[in-house]
Design a protein around this motif. Sequence first.
Motif, PDB file in Angstrom:
ATOM      1  N   GLU A   1      11.032  -2.121   9.636  1.00 42.80           N
ATOM      2  CA  GLU A   1      10.314  -1.116   9.168  1.00 42.80           C
ATOM      3  C   GLU A   1       9.885  -1.239   7.482  1.00 42.80           C
ATOM      4  OE1 GLU A   1      10.234   3.868   8.587  1.00 42.80           O
ATOM      5  OE2 GLU A   1      11.007   2.991  10.490  1.00 42.80           O
TER       6      GLU A   1
ATOM      7  N   CYS B   1       4.267   3.187  -2.963  1.00 39.40           N
ATOM      8  CA  CYS B   1       4.918   3.079  -1.807  1.00 39.40           C
ATOM      9  C   CYS B   1       6.105   3.834  -1.549  1.00 39.40           C
ATOM     10  CB  CYS B   1       5.290   1.499  -1.339  1.00 39.40           C
ATOM     11  SG  CYS B   1       6.324   0.826  -2.978  1.00 39.40           S
ATOM     12  N   ARG B   2       6.514   4.091  -0.487  1.00 37.59           N
ATOM     13  CA  ARG B   2       8.043   4.658   0.033  1.00 37.59           C
ATOM     14  C   ARG B   2       8.941   3.706  -0.498  1.00 37.59           C
ATOM     15  NH1 ARG B   2       8.056   6.415   5.878  1.00 37.59           N
ATOM     16  NH2 ARG B   2       6.659   4.504   5.972  1.00 37.59           N
TER      17      ARG B   2
ATOM     18  N   LYS C   1       8.978  10.450  -1.863  1.00 39.47           N
ATOM     19  CA  LYS C   1       8.433   9.324  -1.688  1.00 39.47           C
ATOM     20  C   LYS C   1       9.705   8.065  -1.929  1.00 39.47           C
ATOM     21  CE  LYS C   1       4.184   8.523  -0.903  1.00 39.47           C
ATOM     22  NZ  LYS C   1       3.294   7.513  -0.091  1.00 39.47           N
TER      23      LYS C   1
ATOM     24  N   THR D   1       0.649  -1.276  -0.118  1.00 38.80           N
ATOM     25  CA  THR D   1      -0.043  -0.109  -0.036  1.00 38.80           C
ATOM     26  C   THR D   1       0.917   1.321   0.244  1.00 38.80           C
ATOM     27  OG1 THR D   1       0.028   0.391   2.440  1.00 38.80           O
ATOM     28  CG2 THR D   1      -1.621  -1.349   1.302  1.00 38.80           C
ATOM     29  N   PRO D   2       0.216   2.259  -0.228  1.00 38.63           N
ATOM     30  CA  PRO D   2       1.083   3.753  -0.233  1.00 38.63           C
ATOM     31  C   PRO D   2       1.783   4.097   1.016  1.00 38.63           C
ATOM     32  CG  PRO D   2      -0.920   3.997  -1.428  1.00 38.63           C
ATOM     33  CD  PRO D   2      -1.039   2.549  -0.827  1.00 38.63           C
ATOM     34  N   THR D   3       1.121   3.417   2.149  1.00 36.35           N
ATOM     35  CA  THR D   3       1.772   3.675   3.580  1.00 36.35           C
ATOM     36  C   THR D   3       3.113   2.494   3.742  1.00 36.35           C
ATOM     37  OG1 THR D   3       0.404   2.145   4.387  1.00 36.35           O
ATOM     38  CG2 THR D   3      -0.425   4.417   4.530  1.00 36.35           C
ATOM     39  N   ASP D   4       3.323   1.654   3.126  1.00 34.61           N
ATOM     40  CA  ASP D   4       4.410   0.884   3.199  1.00 34.61           C
ATOM     41  C   ASP D   4       5.536   1.429   2.868  1.00 34.61           C
ATOM     42  OD1 ASP D   4       3.077  -1.395   4.300  1.00 34.61           O
ATOM     43  OD2 ASP D   4       2.237  -2.020   2.288  1.00 34.61           O
ATOM     44  N   ARG D   5       6.722   0.708   3.227  1.00 35.63           N
ATOM     45  CA  ARG D   5       7.932   1.289   2.946  1.00 35.63           C
ATOM     46  C   ARG D   5       8.724  -0.012   2.489  1.00 35.63           C
ATOM     47  NH1 ARG D   5      12.017   4.399   7.288  1.00 35.63           N
ATOM     48  NH2 ARG D   5      13.508   5.013   5.801  1.00 35.63           N
TER      49      ARG D   5
ATOM     50  N   TYR E   1       2.794   0.731  -6.796  1.00 31.31           N
ATOM     51  CA  TYR E   1       2.093   0.355  -5.429  1.00 31.31           C
ATOM     52  C   TYR E   1       1.812   1.948  -4.670  1.00 31.31           C
ATOM     53  CZ  TYR E   1       3.106  -4.437  -6.019  1.00 31.31           C
ATOM     54  OH  TYR E   1       3.345  -5.765  -6.281  1.00 31.31           O
TER      55      TYR E   1
ATOM     56  N   HIS F   1       7.443   2.074  -6.900  1.00 34.07           N
ATOM     57  CA  HIS F   1       6.811   3.139  -6.436  1.00 34.07           C
ATOM     58  C   HIS F   1       5.462   3.381  -7.278  1.00 34.07           C
ATOM     59  CE1 HIS F   1       5.397   7.005  -5.140  1.00 34.07           C
ATOM     60  NE2 HIS F   1       5.378   7.696  -6.213  1.00 34.07           N
TER      61      HIS F   1
END
Length: 291
Positions: free
Chosen positions: A163, A119-120, A146, A94-98, A117, A114
């Motif tokens: 993380e 994502c960061r 990002k 998801t966009p909140t995942d790293r 997804y 990126h």
Amino acid sequence: MTTAPHITPAASVPTQSTYQSRVADYWNAEENPVNLELGKIDDLYHHHYGIGAADDSVLDERDPVRRHERITAELHRLEHAQAELLAAHLGPLTPTDRVFDAGCGRGGGSVVAHLRYGCRTDGVTISAKQAEFANAQARKRGIDGKVRYHHANMLDTGLPTGEFAASWNNESTMYVELDLLFAEHARLLRRGGRYVVITGCYNDTYGRASREVSLINAHYICDIHPRSAYFRALAANRLVPVHVEDLTQAALPYWELRSQADELVTGIEETFINAYKNGSFQYLLIAADRV
């Protein structure tokens, strides 16, 4: 009173052995057209090879300028297909995942993840020149908030423990010891996180590394590992394979096309083709979960 969580800063200068210093020097000096010209097509610079059926009609183009353009575009399409295949095995994200790109080169794989997804992404390269180039590309795309690249050693990144939802190596494992590398991935990944690697490896059933494998090592200043070493090191570092795919046959069309690519030929193409065909060298995708 609350205190801010401690975050280990990313290493600004890699801890390097003499060998790693040589690798860094190689990539700091590298200006290979097969990397740079392909990347200029859409500003996605990949430092790996391609998979899938090639459009051989590009070789029938009679105009030399147009022929070069078409071959370059077709090689880039095959390389991008490889990057998309790897990214497809990272999810669901998801966009909140790293996520973490180990040995990111000029950064194409991080951008692919990126864009797919949201994502960061943190990419790490031992080459200061590559990190600077990749960050400039992220700024150009407006995604530098990002997608970030670090001049650091992928064996000791300084990035925060637990993380990351996913991490990967795309043709960069042959520059490091696998146990040290997978230990760092296991540290960075949260439980249940996904690790993916696409790599060339020598086939243990063939015996020792073949002449072709030795020539590839000399060409890229690397040390190709045997296939079995990947599974031993993954198991030793709490990374359990969930998907293994032999991409050897899918990789051949790329090399056969590249061997006829005029200015893009590097001299190693026939060696790869022979190694794949004689069975001494394999191209694998391995996806593993952090337990």
